[in-house]
Design an enzyme around this catalytic site. Structure first.
Site, PDB file in Angstrom:
ATOM      1  N   GLU A   1       0.851  -1.200   0.000  1.00  0.00           N
ATOM      2  CA  GLU A   1       0.000   0.000   0.000  1.00  0.00           C
ATOM      3  C   GLU A   1       0.881   1.242   0.000  1.00  0.00           C
ATOM      4  O   GLU A   1       2.070   1.161   0.318  1.00  0.00           O
ATOM      5  CB  GLU A   1      -0.863   0.035   1.282  1.00  0.00           C
ATOM      6  CG  GLU A   1      -1.844  -1.099   1.392  1.00  0.00           C
ATOM      7  CD  GLU A   1      -2.574  -1.108   2.739  1.00  0.00           C
ATOM      8  OE1 GLU A   1      -2.530  -0.098   3.472  1.00  0.00           O
ATOM      9  OE2 GLU A   1      -3.169  -2.147   3.051  1.00  0.00           O
TER      10      GLU A   1
ATOM     11  N   LYS B   1      10.728   3.238   3.427  1.00  0.00           N
ATOM     12  CA  LYS B   1      10.864   4.700   3.287  1.00  0.00           C
ATOM     13  C   LYS B   1      11.652   5.022   2.029  1.00  0.00           C
ATOM     14  O   LYS B   1      12.736   4.471   1.827  1.00  0.00           O
ATOM     15  CB  LYS B   1      11.613   5.270   4.496  1.00  0.00           C
ATOM     16  CG  LYS B   1      10.826   5.205   5.799  1.00  0.00           C
ATOM     17  CD  LYS B   1       9.809   6.323   5.838  1.00  0.00           C
ATOM     18  CE  LYS B   1       9.054   6.364   7.131  1.00  0.00           C
ATOM     19  NZ  LYS B   1       9.514   7.283   8.099  1.00  0.00           N
TER      20      LYS B   1
ATOM     21  N   TYR C   1      -7.323   2.154   6.173  1.00  0.00           N
ATOM     22  CA  TYR C   1      -6.565   0.957   5.798  1.00  0.00           C
ATOM     23  C   TYR C   1      -6.561  -0.135   6.857  1.00  0.00           C
ATOM     24  O   TYR C   1      -5.908  -1.160   6.670  1.00  0.00           O
ATOM     25  CB  TYR C   1      -5.118   1.325   5.441  1.00  0.00           C
ATOM     26  CG  TYR C   1      -4.434   2.191   6.500  1.00  0.00           C
ATOM     27  CD1 TYR C   1      -4.187   3.533   6.249  1.00  0.00           C
ATOM     28  CD2 TYR C   1      -4.070   1.677   7.737  1.00  0.00           C
ATOM     29  CE1 TYR C   1      -3.586   4.344   7.194  1.00  0.00           C
ATOM     30  CE2 TYR C   1      -3.471   2.477   8.694  1.00  0.00           C
ATOM     31  CZ  TYR C   1      -3.236   3.801   8.422  1.00  0.00           C
ATOM     32  OH  TYR C   1      -2.652   4.598   9.362  1.00  0.00           O
TER      33      TYR C   1
ATOM     34  N   CYS D   1       7.839  52.964  -1.385  1.00  0.00           N
ATOM     35  CA  CYS D   1       8.727  52.047  -2.097  1.00  0.00           C
ATOM     36  C   CYS D   1       7.968  51.396  -3.259  1.00  0.00           C
ATOM     37  O   CYS D   1       6.902  50.806  -3.053  1.00  0.00           O
ATOM     38  CB  CYS D   1       9.225  50.974  -1.131  1.00  0.00           C
ATOM     39  SG  CYS D   1      10.071  49.633  -1.956  1.00  0.00           S
TER      40      CYS D   1
ATOM     41  N   CYS E   1      13.812  50.603  -3.667  1.00  0.00           N
ATOM     42  CA  CYS E   1      13.747  52.073  -3.617  1.00  0.00           C
ATOM     43  C   CYS E   1      15.057  52.709  -3.168  1.00  0.00           C
ATOM     44  O   CYS E   1      15.210  53.924  -3.240  1.00  0.00           O
ATOM     45  CB  CYS E   1      12.599  52.526  -2.714  1.00  0.00           C
ATOM     46  SG  CYS E   1      12.859  52.132  -0.982  1.00  0.00           S
TER      47      CYS E   1
ATOM     48  N   ASP F   1       1.391  10.415   3.718  1.00  0.00           N
ATOM     49  CA  ASP F   1       2.076  11.284   4.673  1.00  0.00           C
ATOM     50  C   ASP F   1       1.076  12.231   5.330  1.00  0.00           C
ATOM     51  O   ASP F   1       0.887  13.365   4.914  1.00  0.00           O
ATOM     52  CB  ASP F   1       3.172  12.073   3.939  1.00  0.00           C
ATOM     53  CG  ASP F   1       4.152  12.691   4.913  1.00  0.00           C
ATOM     54  OD1 ASP F   1       4.079  12.370   6.115  1.00  0.00           O
ATOM     55  OD2 ASP F   1       4.990  13.489   4.478  1.00  0.00           O
TER      56      ASP F   1
ATOM     57  N   LYS G   1       2.150   4.630   1.644  1.00  0.00           N
ATOM     58  CA  LYS G   1       2.222   5.172   3.000  1.00  0.00           C
ATOM     59  C   LYS G   1       1.926   6.666   2.896  1.00  0.00           C
ATOM     60  O   LYS G   1       2.764   7.460   2.453  1.00  0.00           O
ATOM     61  CB  LYS G   1       3.613   4.923   3.601  1.00  0.00           C
ATOM     62  CG  LYS G   1       3.728   5.345   5.044  1.00  0.00           C
ATOM     63  CD  LYS G   1       4.950   4.672   5.647  1.00  0.00           C
ATOM     64  CE  LYS G   1       5.427   5.197   6.961  1.00  0.00           C
ATOM     65  NZ  LYS G   1       4.826   6.286   7.604  1.00  0.00           N
TER      66      LYS G   1
ATOM     67  N   CYS H   1      16.994  49.162   0.720  1.00  0.00           N
ATOM     68  CA  CYS H   1      15.974  48.404   0.003  1.00  0.00           C
ATOM     69  C   CYS H   1      16.388  48.260  -1.464  1.00  0.00           C
ATOM     70  O   CYS H   1      16.722  49.261  -2.110  1.00  0.00           O
ATOM     71  CB  CYS H   1      14.640  49.122   0.115  1.00  0.00           C
ATOM     72  SG  CYS H   1      13.408  48.461  -1.003  1.00  0.00           S
TER      73      CYS H   1
ATOM     74  N   CYS I   1      11.970  47.221   4.603  1.00  0.00           N
ATOM     75  CA  CYS I   1      11.984  48.553   4.002  1.00  0.00           C
ATOM     76  C   CYS I   1      10.813  49.286   4.633  1.00  0.00           C
ATOM     77  O   CYS I   1       9.687  48.790   4.618  1.00  0.00           O
ATOM     78  CB  CYS I   1      11.783  48.441   2.490  1.00  0.00           C
ATOM     79  SG  CYS I   1      11.391  50.021   1.736  1.00  0.00           S
TER      80      CYS I   1
HETATM   81  S1  IVH Z   1      -0.485   0.385   8.729  1.00  0.00           S
HETATM   82  C1  IVH Z   1      -0.557  -1.833  12.654  1.00  0.00           C
HETATM   83  N1  IVH Z   1      -0.878   1.499   6.411  1.00  0.00           N
HETATM   84  O1  IVH Z   1       2.387   5.302   8.854  1.00  0.00           O
HETATM   85  C2  IVH Z   1      -0.898  -1.002  11.471  1.00  0.00           C
HETATM   86  N2  IVH Z   1       0.066   2.841   8.121  1.00  0.00           N
HETATM   87  O2  IVH Z   1       4.983   4.747  10.238  1.00  0.00           O
HETATM   88  C3  IVH Z   1       0.083   0.079  11.308  1.00  0.00           C
HETATM   89  N3  IVH Z   1       0.469   5.159   7.465  1.00  0.00           N
HETATM   90  O3  IVH Z   1       1.277   5.447  12.168  1.00  0.00           O
HETATM   91  C4  IVH Z   1      -0.241   1.085  10.301  1.00  0.00           C
HETATM   92  N4  IVH Z   1      -0.282   4.987   5.403  1.00  0.00           N
HETATM   93  O4  IVH Z   1      -0.056   6.752  10.451  1.00  0.00           O
HETATM   94  C5  IVH Z   1      -0.431   1.677   7.665  1.00  0.00           C
HETATM   95  N5  IVH Z   1      -1.328   2.363   4.294  1.00  0.00           N
HETATM   96  C6  IVH Z   1      -0.889   2.540   5.540  1.00  0.00           C
HETATM   97  C7  IVH Z   1      -0.404   3.775   5.983  1.00  0.00           C
HETATM   98  C8  IVH Z   1       0.073   3.880   7.291  1.00  0.00           C
HETATM   99  C9  IVH Z   1       0.239   5.807   6.305  1.00  0.00           C
HETATM  100  C10 IVH Z   1       1.086   5.770   8.666  1.00  0.00           C
HETATM  101  C11 IVH Z   1       0.355   5.499   9.939  1.00  0.00           C
HETATM  102  C12 IVH Z   1       1.381   4.908  10.877  1.00  0.00           C
HETATM  103  C13 IVH Z   1       2.669   5.294  10.233  1.00  0.00           C
HETATM  104  C14 IVH Z   1       3.737   4.274  10.571  1.00  0.00           C
END
Ligand code: IVH
Length: 668
Positions: A112, A310, A222, A427, A407, A116, A114, A404, A422
């Site tokens: 999946e 990551k 999720y 200006c 001016c 942010d 991740k 500035c 300034c």
């Molecule tokens: S699974 C036990 N799935 O990433 C289940 N986390 O670094 C753990 N996050 O705190 C989470 N997308 O806030 C999961 N598709 C995804 C995610 C996800 C973002 C975040 C989540 C978690 C952090 C972990």
């Protein structure tokens, strides 16, 4: 000056600490959460501007103080675990190996994105959204139900869901919404958010759910944290079920049956991640089969059945070709590095902000330097560090100009501030930025008067300031590039229409420091007209909910300048609407009287009472002093009562105030 500020800081600390005692120890808050927040906000701003006044025992320094306690705590039905990280293929191999060693040979991983953002746990009972909480420490988080109810993209009702279910998801702000929000904040003179994640966090943790609702927040779900009688055999099935409940689920998941398929997924997503409408900071690989998960259990904070991959931070090397300094509408000089164009994280970068003088000094950035740049939170290019080892000796140090660049008048760096400014009101760069802001959509909304038109009008000497806009004639506009009869007529009509915009917009459009859209509206709502605002004093301004001493000082400073008062006079003559929302009242026995409101009033909120008092012609102030005519007092009044008694100020109840207003009517 600093003495005055020190006094204010000490007084704010004293007040806040007294309110803390009332709130925590006596369980009887002496002021509303909002009023408390304003005090704290003002103290924080002063301590930031004057670091020499910071102390360890200041209420701004307490962790877990009332700021976070403003949301009550919610116990999660099961711990919300975090994820272990993998940074490369070897880490992922090791993860798969561990699973194998634990007897899971037939492996399938559900991959999946991740997202942010921030974890959100949402509970539904009989399909209805009942509670929403942040992750907190994993065991309990903050109750943000009211705010989540205001977010349109999170369903309030589920289809065919079990009686009780708690879901885990990620709340985030799409990139587009983030850019728009920051643009607005910059226009309002507010600080911008560093990245969409911070913007989402700041937007979720708002006292006023309407503010959260107005921000562009979205979520992807999720995981099921807890459910009554619902079971799933695979993660894929779980996601599909969540979708069938009507919850938003990210569609980019993929089943991976081998390490090769995992690597393919990483490559595919890495190639398209910058085109996604939201930020991701990695990928998550989860054992698709649910049954063995319980057996595998968790190590400390992490489950053994999932891992986060990551992405390596994307950085690029380039050369600083020049440093330029631009002037904003409030006169702030901002240095920007002009870079040799380089492709990074989906786009070509040729500029990076250097923020201010201190940042340039601490990084020792010189013209000609090889530098490493990266996109902070994936969006704003920033300069990470100078590659000192690559210096040839021909690099040229950069000093912030003390004049500035537009001016040529002296620039200043006020004590305790990071920015050079300034101060020349005439200006050209400031005037240009001010005019662009004045005509912009959120301000006077003069359609057809964008930056290019403003530039030409200034260059041709057709306008010099805001008021000149209203003397423009059709013939003037016909001289401009790409202006025909029709477009000239349209612009003249748009200018004329802007004369009737509400006063709140005009206040915002004038570009007074700290007066954003919201403050403009608040001011307009509390005064009869602009003249009253121009003549208001510190106490009157700070007596208004949402206006602290920093905003008030800025308003006072703006209207103390003769040229600004002159400008307003010209705008009045040109027929702009300067009327506020408050209607002038007939004389009452409270007309012109100075009143402070304290304590809990019977059957009416303090804010409503203040509005009624103002309608009756009273000036509502925030603190008790000799000048005061009455203290309107309810239950649990706090220190204001003591002070009023010491000064011999008449204290009236809400009933007595009403009597006073009624007796007036009877006498008529
Ligand atoms: S699974 C036990 N799935 O990433 C289940 N986390 O670094 C753990 N996050 O705190 C989470 N997308 O806030 C999961 N598709 C995804 C995610 C996800 C973002 C975040 C989540 C978690 C952090 C972990």
């Amino acid at each position: 000056m600093i003495e005055k500020i020190r006094d204010r800081v000490l007084s704010l600390r004293e007040q806040i600490l007294a309110h803390n005692v009332a709130y925590y120890e006596k369980d009887a808050p002496s002021i509303s959460d909002h009023e408390y927040d304003l005090l704290l906000q003002e103290l924080r701003a002063l301590e930031e501007a004057y670091p020499q006044l910071q102390t360890k025992d200041s209420p701004t320094q307490f962790v877990g103080g009332r700021v976070s306690a403003r949301f009550s705590s919610v116990q999660h039905p099961a711990a919300l675990l975090s994820l272990d990280n993998a940074f490369n293929e070897e880490d992922l191999q090791a993860f798969l190996e561990r699973l194998r060693k634990n007897g899971i040979t037939q492996q399938q991983q559900l991959a999946e994105l991740k997202i942010d953002g921030l974890t959100l746990a949402v509970s539904y009972r009989n399909g209805k959204l009942e509670k929403a909480a942040t992750r907190g420490d994993g065991f309990s988080g903050e109750d943000v139900t009211a705010n989540v109810l205001a977010i349109r993209s999170i369903p309030k009702k589920l289809k065919n869901a079990p009686g009780q279910i708690t879901l885990r998801g990620e709340i985030y702000m799409p990139k587009k919404g983030f850019y728009a929000l920051n643009r607005d904040r910059e226009e309002n003179g507010e600080s911008s958010f560093a990245n969409p994640r911070n913007a989402a966090a700041g937007s979720l943790r708002q006292l006023d759910p309407a503010v959260t609702g107005s921000r562009n927040l979205e979520a992807f779900f999720y995981d099921v944290v807890f459910s009554e009688g619902e079971s799933f055999s695979t993660q894929e099935e779980l996601l599909q079920r969540l979708q069938s409940y009507g919850l938003p689920v990210n569609p980019k998941y993929r089943l991976c049956r081998s390490m090769e398929e995992i690597v393919d997924y990483i490559q595919d997503i890495a190639a398209e991640r910058h085109d996604l409408p939201y930020d991701i900071d990695g990928l998550v690989f989860k054992l698709n089969q649910i049954a063995p998960r319980e057996l595998l259990g968790a190590t400390g904070k992490f489950p053994r059945w999932a891992i986060a991959y990551k992405f390596p931070p994307e950085q690029a090397e380039t050369i600083v070709e020049d440093v330029i300094v631009s002037v904003g509408r409030t006169g702030v000089l901002t240095p920007t590095a002009c870079l040799k164009p380089v492709f990074l994280a989906g786009s070509t970068i040729s500029r990076a902000t250097l923020h201010n003088e201190d940042n340039i000094c601490s990084k020792d950035v010189r013209i000609g330097d090889h530098v490493l740049i990266q996109k902070a939170g994936d969006v704003i290019p920033e300069l990470v560090r100078v590659l000192v080892e690559k210096r040839s000796g021909n690099e040229v140090s950069f000093r912030m100009p003390h004049i500035c660049p537009s001016c040529g008048k002296p620039a200043y760096r006020p004590e305790g501030e990071a920015a050079w400014r300034c101060l020349n009101m005439h200006c050209p760069a400031r005037i240009y930025e001010q005019l662009v802001h004045f005509a912009s959509k959120k301000a006077m909304d003069i359609d057809g008067m964008g930056p290019a038109v403003v530039k030409q009008l200034l260059e041709r000497g057709l306008i010099q300031d805001i008021a000149d806009i209203y003397s423009l004639q059709k013939d003037d506009l016909l001289q401009l590039e790409r202006f025909g009869r029709k477009s000239a007529e349209n612009l003249i009509a748009a200018i004329a229409a802007s004369k009737n915009k509400p006063l709140g917009r005009l206040l915002f459009a004038l570009g007074i420091r700290h007066v954003g859209e919201r403050v403009g509206k608040v001011l307009a709502a509390r005064f009869v007209n602009l003249e009253q605002i121009m003549n208001a004093d510190m106490e009157q301004l700070t007596g208004i909910d949402e206006i602290g001493s920093i905003i008030a000082e800025s308003i006072l400073e703006y209207f103390s300048q003769p040229q600004n008062r002159e400008l307003i006079q010209r705008l009045a003559q040109l027929g702009l609407n300067l009327q506020g929302d408050l209607r002038p009242q007939e004389e009452t026995r409270l007309s012109g009287k100075k009143v402070v409101v304290t304590g809990t009033l019977p059957g009416i909120s303090r804010e409503e009472a203040k509005a009624l008092l103002e309608q009756a012609g009273a000036q509502v102030l925030s603190s008790v002093s000799k000048k005061l005519d009455y203290l309107l007092m309810g239950k649990n009044p706090g220190s204001k009562e003591t002070k009023a008694r010491e000064l011999g100020i008449p204290i009236l109840s809400w009933e007595e105030i009403q009597q006073l207003l009624k007796s007036e009517k009877n006498n008529d």
